[in-house]
Design a protein around this motif. Sequence first.
Motif, PDB file in Angstrom:
ATOM      1  N   SER A  83       0.829  -1.202   0.000  1.00 54.06           N
ATOM      2  CA  SER A  83       0.000   0.000   0.000  1.00 54.06           C
ATOM      3  C   SER A  83       0.865   1.255   0.000  1.00 54.06           C
ATOM      4  O   SER A  83       1.942   1.286   0.592  1.00 54.06           O
ATOM      5  CB  SER A  83      -0.909  -0.010   1.233  1.00 54.06           C
ATOM      6  N   ASN A  84       0.380   2.292  -0.665  1.00 55.93           N
ATOM      7  CA  ASN A  84       1.073   3.578  -0.697  1.00 55.93           C
ATOM      8  C   ASN A  84       0.067   4.692  -0.419  1.00 55.93           C
ATOM      9  O   ASN A  84      -0.431   5.338  -1.340  1.00 55.93           O
ATOM     10  CB  ASN A  84       1.758   3.801  -2.047  1.00 55.93           C
ATOM     11  N   PRO A  85      -0.255   4.920   0.849  1.00 55.22           N
ATOM     12  CA  PRO A  85      -1.284   5.914   1.180  1.00 55.22           C
ATOM     13  C   PRO A  85      -0.881   7.343   0.861  1.00 55.22           C
ATOM     14  O   PRO A  85      -1.715   8.248   0.916  1.00 55.22           O
ATOM     15  CB  PRO A  85      -1.479   5.723   2.695  1.00 55.22           C
ATOM     16  N   HIS A  86       0.388   7.559   0.513  1.00 55.70           N
ATOM     17  CA  HIS A  86       0.858   8.912   0.213  1.00 55.70           C
ATOM     18  C   HIS A  86       0.839   9.219  -1.281  1.00 55.70           C
ATOM     19  O   HIS A  86       1.445  10.193  -1.721  1.00 55.70           O
ATOM     20  CB  HIS A  86       2.272   9.104   0.763  1.00 55.70           C
ATOM     21  N   PHE A  87       0.152   8.382  -2.063  1.00 57.60           N
ATOM     22  CA  PHE A  87       0.020   8.636  -3.497  1.00 57.60           C
ATOM     23  C   PHE A  87      -1.374   8.192  -3.901  1.00 57.60           C
ATOM     24  O   PHE A  87      -1.561   7.154  -4.525  1.00 57.60           O
ATOM     25  CB  PHE A  87       1.097   7.877  -4.274  1.00 57.60           C
ATOM     26  N   ARG A  88      -2.359   8.999  -3.520  1.00 56.36           N
ATOM     27  CA  ARG A  88      -3.754   8.614  -3.667  1.00 56.36           C
ATOM     28  C   ARG A  88      -4.536   9.637  -4.482  1.00 56.36           C
ATOM     29  O   ARG A  88      -4.296  10.843  -4.411  1.00 56.36           O
ATOM     30  CB  ARG A  88      -4.402   8.509  -2.276  1.00 56.36           C
ATOM     31  N   LEU A  89      -5.494   9.121  -5.252  1.00 58.40           N
ATOM     32  CA  LEU A  89      -6.417   9.996  -5.961  1.00 58.40           C
ATOM     33  C   LEU A  89      -7.295  10.744  -4.958  1.00 58.40           C
ATOM     34  O   LEU A  89      -7.671  10.195  -3.920  1.00 58.40           O
ATOM     35  CB  LEU A  89      -7.313   9.175  -6.883  1.00 58.40           C
ATOM     36  N   PRO A  90      -7.658  12.005  -5.296  1.00 56.16           N
ATOM     37  CA  PRO A  90      -8.609  12.729  -4.450  1.00 56.16           C
ATOM     38  C   PRO A  90     -10.030  12.336  -4.820  1.00 56.16           C
ATOM     39  O   PRO A  90     -10.251  11.363  -5.553  1.00 56.16           O
ATOM     40  CB  PRO A  90      -8.312  14.185  -4.818  1.00 56.16           C
ATOM     41  N   GLY A  91     -11.010  13.105  -4.366  1.00 56.14           N
ATOM     42  CA  GLY A  91     -12.395  12.861  -4.736  1.00 56.14           C
ATOM     43  C   GLY A  91     -12.603  12.994  -6.233  1.00 56.14           C
ATOM     44  O   GLY A  91     -11.819  13.633  -6.950  1.00 56.14           O
ATOM     45  N   ASP A  92     -13.681  12.401  -6.715  1.00 53.20           N
ATOM     46  CA  ASP A  92     -13.929  12.344  -8.152  1.00 53.20           C
ATOM     47  C   ASP A  92     -14.064  13.718  -8.803  1.00 53.20           C
ATOM     48  O   ASP A  92     -13.851  13.855 -10.005  1.00 53.20           O
ATOM     49  CB  ASP A  92     -15.202  11.539  -8.422  1.00 53.20           C
ATOM     50  N   ASP A  93     -14.419  14.749  -8.036  1.00 56.87           N
ATOM     51  CA  ASP A  93     -14.619  16.077  -8.608  1.00 56.87           C
ATOM     52  C   ASP A  93     -13.355  16.932  -8.609  1.00 56.87           C
ATOM     53  O   ASP A  93     -13.331  18.006  -9.218  1.00 56.87           O
ATOM     54  CB  ASP A  93     -15.722  16.823  -7.846  1.00 56.87           C
ATOM     55  N   ALA A  94     -12.310  16.494  -7.930  1.00 54.51           N
ATOM     56  CA  ALA A  94     -11.104  17.312  -7.797  1.00 54.51           C
ATOM     57  C   ALA A  94     -10.240  17.219  -9.051  1.00 54.51           C
ATOM     58  O   ALA A  94     -10.046  16.140  -9.618  1.00 54.51           O
ATOM     59  CB  ALA A  94     -10.298  16.865  -6.583  1.00 54.51           C
ATOM     60  N   PRO A  95      -9.672  18.345  -9.508  1.00 53.69           N
ATOM     61  CA  PRO A  95      -8.750  18.311 -10.644  1.00 53.69           C
ATOM     62  C   PRO A  95      -7.433  17.651 -10.236  1.00 53.69           C
ATOM     63  O   PRO A  95      -6.997  17.770  -9.085  1.00 53.69           O
ATOM     64  CB  PRO A  95      -8.534  19.793 -10.978  1.00 53.69           C
ATOM     65  N   ILE A  96      -6.785  16.992 -11.189  1.00 58.28           N
ATOM     66  CA  ILE A  96      -5.483  16.378 -10.931  1.00 58.28           C
ATOM     67  C   ILE A  96      -4.505  16.753 -12.034  1.00 58.28           C
ATOM     68  O   ILE A  96      -4.868  16.813 -13.204  1.00 58.28           O
ATOM     69  CB  ILE A  96      -5.572  14.839 -10.794  1.00 58.28           C
ATOM     70  N   ILE A  97      -3.256  17.016 -11.635  1.00 59.89           N
ATOM     71  CA  ILE A  97      -2.162  17.273 -12.565  1.00 59.89           C
ATOM     72  C   ILE A  97      -1.125  16.188 -12.351  1.00 59.89           C
ATOM     73  O   ILE A  97      -0.574  16.063 -11.247  1.00 59.89           O
ATOM     74  CB  ILE A  97      -1.537  18.664 -12.338  1.00 59.89           C
ATOM     75  N   MET A  98      -0.864  15.381 -13.366  1.00 53.36           N
ATOM     76  CA  MET A  98       0.026  14.228 -13.257  1.00 53.36           C
ATOM     77  C   MET A  98       1.303  14.499 -14.050  1.00 53.36           C
ATOM     78  O   MET A  98       1.238  14.799 -15.239  1.00 53.36           O
ATOM     79  CB  MET A  98      -0.682  12.980 -13.793  1.00 53.36           C
ATOM     80  N   ILE A  99       2.452  14.362 -13.403  1.00 54.74           N
ATOM     81  CA  ILE A  99       3.731  14.684 -14.023  1.00 54.74           C
ATOM     82  C   ILE A  99       4.644  13.467 -13.921  1.00 54.74           C
ATOM     83  O   ILE A  99       4.895  12.967 -12.810  1.00 54.74           O
ATOM     84  CB  ILE A  99       4.383  15.899 -13.336  1.00 54.74           C
ATOM     85  N   GLY A 100       5.134  12.988 -15.048  1.00 54.84           N
ATOM     86  CA  GLY A 100       5.992  11.810 -15.012  1.00 54.84           C
ATOM     87  C   GLY A 100       6.814  11.675 -16.277  1.00 54.84           C
ATOM     88  O   GLY A 100       6.499  12.254 -17.317  1.00 54.84           O
ATOM     89  N   ALA A 101       7.881  10.908 -16.173  1.00 54.00           N
ATOM     90  CA  ALA A 101       8.732  10.623 -17.330  1.00 54.00           C
ATOM     91  C   ALA A 101       9.044   9.135 -17.344  1.00 54.00           C
ATOM     92  O   ALA A 101       9.190   8.507 -16.291  1.00 54.00           O
ATOM     93  CB  ALA A 101      10.028  11.432 -17.263  1.00 54.00           C
ATOM     94  N   GLY A 102       9.124   8.563 -18.538  1.00 56.00           N
ATOM     95  CA  GLY A 102       9.449   7.147 -18.656  1.00 56.00           C
ATOM     96  C   GLY A 102       8.446   6.277 -17.923  1.00 56.00           C
ATOM     97  O   GLY A 102       7.227   6.487 -18.008  1.00 56.00           O
ATOM     98  N   THR A 103       8.959   5.305 -17.177  1.00 50.75           N
ATOM     99  CA  THR A 103       8.071   4.390 -16.451  1.00 50.75           C
ATOM    100  C   THR A 103       7.306   5.086 -15.334  1.00 50.75           C
ATOM    101  O   THR A 103       6.396   4.502 -14.751  1.00 50.75           O
ATOM    102  CB  THR A 103       8.873   3.217 -15.862  1.00 50.75           C
ATOM    103  N   SER A 133       2.384  27.859 -17.381  1.00 48.02           N
ATOM    104  CA  SER A 133       2.446  28.392 -16.023  1.00 48.02           C
ATOM    105  C   SER A 133       1.109  28.956 -15.540  1.00 48.02           C
ATOM    106  O   SER A 133       0.638  28.640 -14.445  1.00 48.02           O
ATOM    107  CB  SER A 133       3.532  29.466 -15.963  1.00 48.02           C
ATOM    108  N   ARG A 134       0.485  29.796 -16.366  1.00 46.76           N
ATOM    109  CA  ARG A 134      -0.752  30.453 -15.933  1.00 46.76           C
ATOM    110  C   ARG A 134      -1.847  29.437 -15.654  1.00 46.76           C
ATOM    111  O   ARG A 134      -2.550  29.528 -14.635  1.00 46.76           O
ATOM    112  CB  ARG A 134      -1.214  31.443 -17.012  1.00 46.76           C
ATOM    113  N   ASP A 135      -2.016  28.463 -16.543  1.00 46.88           N
ATOM    114  CA  ASP A 135      -3.091  27.479 -16.361  1.00 46.88           C
ATOM    115  C   ASP A 135      -2.811  26.555 -15.178  1.00 46.88           C
ATOM    116  O   ASP A 135      -3.733  26.169 -14.447  1.00 46.88           O
ATOM    117  CB  ASP A 135      -3.279  26.661 -17.632  1.00 46.88           C
ATOM    118  N   ILE A 136      -1.547  26.186 -14.983  1.00 42.87           N
ATOM    119  CA  ILE A 136      -1.221  25.335 -13.837  1.00 42.87           C
ATOM    120  C   ILE A 136      -1.586  26.038 -12.538  1.00 42.87           C
ATOM    121  O   ILE A 136      -2.201  25.441 -11.634  1.00 42.87           O
ATOM    122  CB  ILE A 136       0.271  24.943 -13.848  1.00 42.87           C
ATOM    123  N   PHE A 137      -1.219  27.309 -12.426  1.00 46.79           N
ATOM    124  CA  PHE A 137      -1.531  28.029 -11.189  1.00 46.79           C
ATOM    125  C   PHE A 137      -3.048  28.179 -11.018  1.00 46.79           C
ATOM    126  O   PHE A 137      -3.564  28.062  -9.897  1.00 46.79           O
ATOM    127  CB  PHE A 137      -0.854  29.399 -11.184  1.00 46.79           C
TER     128      PHE A 137
END
Length: 598
Positions: free
Chosen positions: A441-461, A535-539
Amino acid sequence: MKTNEAPGGPLTPEQWRLVNQLAQSLKPAQAGWLGAYFAGLDAGLRLPSSQAGSFMADVGRKLTILYGTETGNAAELARGLAAAVGAKGIECSLSDMADYKVRQLAQEDDLLIIVSTYGEGDPPQPATGFFEFVEGRKAPKLDGKRFALLALGDSTYEFYCEAGKRLDRRFEELGAERLIPRIDCDIDYEDAAEAWMATIIDKIAAEAGSGASPAAGVSSPTAPATVHDKRNPFSATVIDNIAIVGRGSTKETRHIEFSLEGSGLVYEPGDALGIAASNDPGVVSALIDALALQPDAEFEHKGQAAKLAEALTHRFEITTATPRFLDYWALLSEADALKQLLHEDRSGERSVFLHTHHIIDIVRRFPVADIMPQGLVSALRPLQPRLYSLASSHAAVPEEAHLTVAPVRYDLHDEARCGVVSGLLADRAEPDTVLPVYIQSNPHFRLPGDDAPIIMIGAGTGVAPYRAFLQEREVRGAAGKSWLFFGERNFRSDFLYQTEWQGWLKDGTLGRMDVAFSRDGNEKVYVQQRMKEQSRDIFAWLEEGAHVYVCGDASNLAPDVHEALTDIVASEARTGREAAEDYVRSLQSDHRYQRDVY
């Protein structure tokens, strides 16, 4: 009894309602843990009141267990400690450093702390805020407080158990008194941790006047045999194992699917799959030859006869050289070069040597005659499982677990080398291969509620958990906006899961996607540059309550993205650097900025 039947037995209606509500949310492993905990609590409550009373009532001191964890080991130990303390009839509170209200520290009395070290002396990422407070100017004086600390680490790193050492020093500086000395544990931490827990529980129980017998053999509560976990993994069959990079790619990335049918294993997006390791038979054979030993040479291991080849394949770490092995080989070989590395003032050189020499390299460079198998294995660490972020949602594929794996390959001393488990998965895990697995389990990497926006940042795997996130949101019909930043080398060959992202963009599960292919142009472009371009949209998303996720390389991607995020806040909020850093820290403390880095 079914959970919706009328309550019976000795519980009040309100107690039954609470138990019923809890039972409906439990997983099998959690139910097993609670069973063991309440069994211990029952034993404590049955003691005469003169013996059993709470630690607070009898001694006038509050007991708190804190843990800081990256992969879950410290959390597992802390839960076991809390259960063992409860079995003595002693009240305590248990808290993750990530969730702990740091202002409460001044009101604590006795703290039992279990913390791991990440990388080169850093605290676990979720515990960063706790460390910043304790080591900062706002930390309270802790005169009259007491603490005991168990530190977890990896002795192959120069700053071994440094996070635990930092807290140990700081608590002393703030005036707290040690209940017992700190213990530093290597990756085979179980025995040392058990001894530390037994010692501290005996001390606390004696002070509480519980009259309980010594806490010999304290460990985490044993789950039922049918529950599959790290100690009892499930034998999973490989369904598929395919390359997901195109022709001409300079990288090697694979998509691997396991069958979990009949396992009872469940997981959430963000969790990891643990895989029990086994060494490459070719590496085992080469080491045995270098040692001039026989594969069927016998020795005793944990009271049972074992054969060398089998043990070196399945039980011991035989690639990574450790200080333990260095001590052993320096003694046997009497090599001056190795003896010099043992000096305390040579820790930096020792760390470099260990990272540039596998065990077989040391054996070949400093040959020793007449090696005894028993002595050899005493200098080796147990082979540990490896964790891989799950690239699938249990809600979408309930009987399967998917991984995205890039095997670690490199040359060392003119020989091709490969990661222990990544090589196993890439080279030897063909369809129908059976491997032992479990869910971490990884409780420190969890999706929020279904209505919350999410920004996902990753490279490679690092894109793996985001595939799981979007599968989950698709199944749930989540309305929250989603935005993916993905980086790799080349568009044509390395656009991992391209058709799936395009499908989610088409149906709206994924709202936006920005990509950075670093080798396609004259100048290298990475995800942090794409972030600054938006930048503007992320903020704006952050101000709307978006949750930010970062997954991938800890040494480059994570710090570069963190820096970019801070720069974005400073620029768009038109504020100073310090205020921007406070803003980002608040995202972390609110669990809106989560990282899974390696």
